[in-house]
Design a protein around this motif. Structure first.
Motif, PDB file in Angstrom:
ATOM      1  N   THR A  35       0.985  -8.210  18.655  1.00 27.33           N
ATOM      2  CA  THR A  35       1.353  -6.810  18.786  1.00 27.33           C
ATOM      3  C   THR A  35       0.620  -6.035  17.700  1.00 27.33           C
ATOM      4  OG1 THR A  35       3.221  -5.278  19.018  1.00 27.33           O
ATOM      5  CG2 THR A  35       3.414  -6.968  17.314  1.00 27.33           C
ATOM      6  N   THR A  36       0.972  -4.782  17.509  1.00 31.44           N
ATOM      7  CA  THR A  36       0.277  -3.953  16.526  1.00 31.44           C
ATOM      8  C   THR A  36       1.265  -3.374  15.520  1.00 31.44           C
ATOM      9  OG1 THR A  36       0.521  -1.851  17.737  1.00 31.44           O
ATOM     10  CG2 THR A  36      -1.358  -3.283  18.332  1.00 31.44           C
ATOM     11  N   ALA A  37       0.715  -2.878  14.425  1.00 32.35           N
ATOM     12  CA  ALA A  37       1.548  -2.266  13.393  1.00 32.35           C
ATOM     13  C   ALA A  37       2.250  -1.018  13.907  1.00 32.35           C
ATOM     14  CB  ALA A  37       0.695  -1.925  12.174  1.00 32.35           C
ATOM     15  N   ASP A  38       1.707  -0.382  14.924  1.00 32.94           N
ATOM     16  CA  ASP A  38       2.303   0.839  15.465  1.00 32.94           C
ATOM     17  C   ASP A  38       3.419   0.552  16.462  1.00 32.94           C
ATOM     18  OD1 ASP A  38       0.592   2.474  14.005  1.00 32.94           O
ATOM     19  OD2 ASP A  38      -0.957   2.411  15.549  1.00 32.94           O
ATOM     20  N   GLN A  39       3.559  -0.692  16.891  1.00 34.48           N
ATOM     21  CA  GLN A  39       4.560  -1.026  17.898  1.00 34.48           C
ATOM     22  C   GLN A  39       5.756  -1.781  17.354  1.00 34.48           C
ATOM     23  OE1 GLN A  39       1.730  -3.116  20.499  1.00 34.48           O
ATOM     24  NE2 GLN A  39       2.121  -1.588  22.097  1.00 34.48           N
ATOM     25  N   VAL A  40       5.563  -2.491  16.260  1.00 36.37           N
ATOM     26  CA  VAL A  40       6.621  -3.367  15.758  1.00 36.37           C
ATOM     27  C   VAL A  40       7.794  -2.556  15.215  1.00 36.37           C
ATOM     28  CG1 VAL A  40       5.710  -3.568  13.398  1.00 36.37           C
ATOM     29  CG2 VAL A  40       6.994  -5.463  14.399  1.00 36.37           C
ATOM     30  N   GLU A  41       9.010  -3.058  15.463  1.00 41.37           N
ATOM     31  CA  GLU A  41      10.222  -2.435  14.925  1.00 41.37           C
ATOM     32  C   GLU A  41      10.534  -3.065  13.572  1.00 41.37           C
ATOM     33  OE1 GLU A  41      13.618  -1.558  17.660  1.00 41.37           O
ATOM     34  OE2 GLU A  41      12.526  -2.908  19.007  1.00 41.37           O
ATOM     35  N   ALA A  42      11.026  -2.240  12.651  1.00 43.83           N
ATOM     36  CA  ALA A  42      11.351  -2.773  11.329  1.00 43.83           C
ATOM     37  C   ALA A  42      12.407  -1.929  10.640  1.00 43.83           C
ATOM     38  CB  ALA A  42      10.093  -2.831  10.460  1.00 43.83           C
ATOM     39  N   ASP A  43      13.514  -2.569  10.269  1.00 44.53           N
ATOM     40  CA  ASP A  43      14.500  -1.969   9.376  1.00 44.53           C
ATOM     41  C   ASP A  43      14.264  -2.442   7.947  1.00 44.53           C
ATOM     42  OD1 ASP A  43      16.044  -0.727  11.530  1.00 44.53           O
ATOM     43  OD2 ASP A  43      16.669  -2.770  12.017  1.00 44.53           O
ATOM     44  N   PHE A  44      13.750  -3.678   7.836  1.00 44.18           N
ATOM     45  CA  PHE A  44      13.402  -4.271   6.548  1.00 44.18           C
ATOM     46  C   PHE A  44      12.068  -4.995   6.690  1.00 44.18           C
ATOM     47  CE2 PHE A  44      17.981  -3.980   6.648  1.00 44.18           C
ATOM     48  CZ  PHE A  44      18.316  -3.535   5.380  1.00 44.18           C
ATOM     49  N   ILE A  45      11.284  -4.998   5.622  1.00 39.80           N
ATOM     50  CA  ILE A  45      10.024  -5.740   5.571  1.00 39.80           C
ATOM     51  C   ILE A  45      10.087  -6.656   4.361  1.00 39.80           C
ATOM     52  CG2 ILE A  45       7.514  -5.608   5.339  1.00 39.80           C
ATOM     53  CD1 ILE A  45       7.701  -2.751   6.512  1.00 39.80           C
ATOM     54  N   LEU A  46       9.829  -7.945   4.575  1.00 36.80           N
ATOM     55  CA  LEU A  46       9.797  -8.919   3.495  1.00 36.80           C
ATOM     56  C   LEU A  46       8.348  -9.292   3.215  1.00 36.80           C
ATOM     57  CD1 LEU A  46      12.764  -9.014   4.418  1.00 36.80           C
ATOM     58  CD2 LEU A  46      12.686 -11.505   4.209  1.00 36.80           C
ATOM     59  N   VAL A  47       7.943  -9.199   1.957  1.00 38.72           N
ATOM     60  CA  VAL A  47       6.567  -9.504   1.557  1.00 38.72           C
ATOM     61  C   VAL A  47       6.598 -10.656   0.554  1.00 38.72           C
ATOM     62  CG1 VAL A  47       4.456  -8.628   0.503  1.00 38.72           C
ATOM     63  CG2 VAL A  47       5.838  -7.120   1.949  1.00 38.72           C
ATOM     64  N   SER A  48       5.966 -11.764   0.915  1.00 34.68           N
ATOM     65  CA  SER A  48       6.049 -12.966   0.078  1.00 34.68           C
ATOM     66  C   SER A  48       5.083 -12.958  -1.097  1.00 34.68           C
ATOM     67  CB  SER A  48       5.796 -14.216   0.934  1.00 34.68           C
ATOM     68  OG  SER A  48       4.458 -14.240   1.403  1.00 34.68           O
ATOM     69  N   HIS A  49       3.937 -12.290  -0.937  1.00 39.93           N
ATOM     70  CA  HIS A  49       2.967 -12.220  -2.028  1.00 39.93           C
ATOM     71  C   HIS A  49       1.931 -11.147  -1.712  1.00 39.93           C
ATOM     72  CE1 HIS A  49       1.070 -15.077   0.775  1.00 39.93           C
ATOM     73  NE2 HIS A  49      -0.096 -14.840   0.184  1.00 39.93           N
ATOM     74  N   GLY A  50       1.008 -10.940  -2.653  1.00 42.37           N
ATOM     75  CA  GLY A  50       0.144  -9.772  -2.583  1.00 42.37           C
ATOM     76  C   GLY A  50      -1.128  -9.881  -1.778  1.00 42.37           C
ATOM     77  N   HIS A  51      -1.465 -11.046  -1.263  1.00 38.20           N
ATOM     78  CA  HIS A  51      -2.735 -11.190  -0.541  1.00 38.20           C
ATOM     79  C   HIS A  51      -2.772 -10.285   0.691  1.00 38.20           C
ATOM     80  CE1 HIS A  51      -3.388 -15.436  -2.423  1.00 38.20           C
ATOM     81  NE2 HIS A  51      -3.625 -14.464  -3.270  1.00 38.20           N
ATOM     82  N   GLY A  52      -3.965  -9.823   1.015  1.00 33.57           N
ATOM     83  CA  GLY A  52      -4.126  -8.845   2.079  1.00 33.57           C
ATOM     84  C   GLY A  52      -3.637  -9.293   3.437  1.00 33.57           C
TER      85      GLY A  52
END
Length: 227
Positions: A35-52
């Motif tokens: 899917t794309t960043a413009d379509q995904v639903e998100a109430d929370f985003i979890l980021v495990s580390h800084g890599h692109g």
């Protein structure tokens, strides 16, 4: 019921107790993204580390959806400097009861430099106890480490493990991880995005189910697993 979606690479969606979580949202530039960043639903985003390929489209999605971004303290501060207000910083070993469940940051053996060269703090995985009591361990990018045995003592319903090798655990170490974690179900990620991390997930699944009591759910990008 909880629903886990593998979007490809290490990008995941989790629906739990009416909340939509996105983990390591790498869509733009991801050749296997479903899917794309413009379509995904998100109430929370979890980021495990800084890599692109993990922080990826975090800022873009958070600005569109108003999602709260949860990561380590250093990345939380970096995200604030990049225009986000709704961030929640934690650190390894620390847990917090969010509305979707109790989330603890776990050890991960990896790097975490951010795309602009900033310090991304320590990489992490996530251990979530959902509101219905189900426990999911999202290892994200890591090598094998002995404290996975301690994580397994929590009683894991679903473990999500990288198998791609080169940057993370390969199939052999991921099998050893399953033996320590003893999850009911394990889902492989972080493979076949690029040739450098190409693996045969079905062959790995057969080894896991032969040598352990865990079941394996091999998903295609976009497929879901309910638990």
């Amino acid at each position: 019921m909880n629903r886990l979606t593998w979007y490809g690479h290490a990008t995941l969606g989790l629906e739990t107790d009416g909340h939509h979580l996105v983990i390591d949202p790498f869509f733009e530039g991801n050749p296997v993204a479903s899917t794309t960043a413009d379509q995904v639903e998100a109430d929370f985003i979890l980021v495990s580390h800084g890599h692109g390929d993990h922080i990826g489209d975090t800022v873009r999605i958070a600005k569109r959806t108003g999602a709260v971004v949860i990561s380590n303290h250093e990345i939380a501060i970096w995200l604030q400097k990049n225009g986000l207000e709704k961030v929640h910083g934690q650190h390894i070993g620390g847990g917090y009861r969010h509305t979707f469940g109790y989330l603890k940051l776990t050890l991960a053996l990896h790097g975490s430099q951010l795309p602009d060269g900033s310090d991304g703090g320590n990489p992490c995985g996530f251990l979530l106890t959902a509101n219905d009591g189900k426990k999911i361990y999202l290892a994200q990018d890591t090598g094998l480490f002995g404290d996975m045995k301690l994580i397994g003592e929590e009683g894991i319903d679903v473990a999500v493990l990288p198998i791609g090798d080169n940057y993370t655990m390969g199939p052999g170490d991921a099998l050893r991880a399953v033996k320590m974690l003893q999850p009911q179900t394990v889902i492989p990620i972080h493979y076949n995005t690029f040739d450098l991390i190409k693996q045969d997930a079905s062959a790995w699944a057969a080894r896991v189910e032969t040598e352990t009591d865990s079941k394996v759910a091999v998903l295609k990008p976009g497929e879901q697993f309910n638990f």
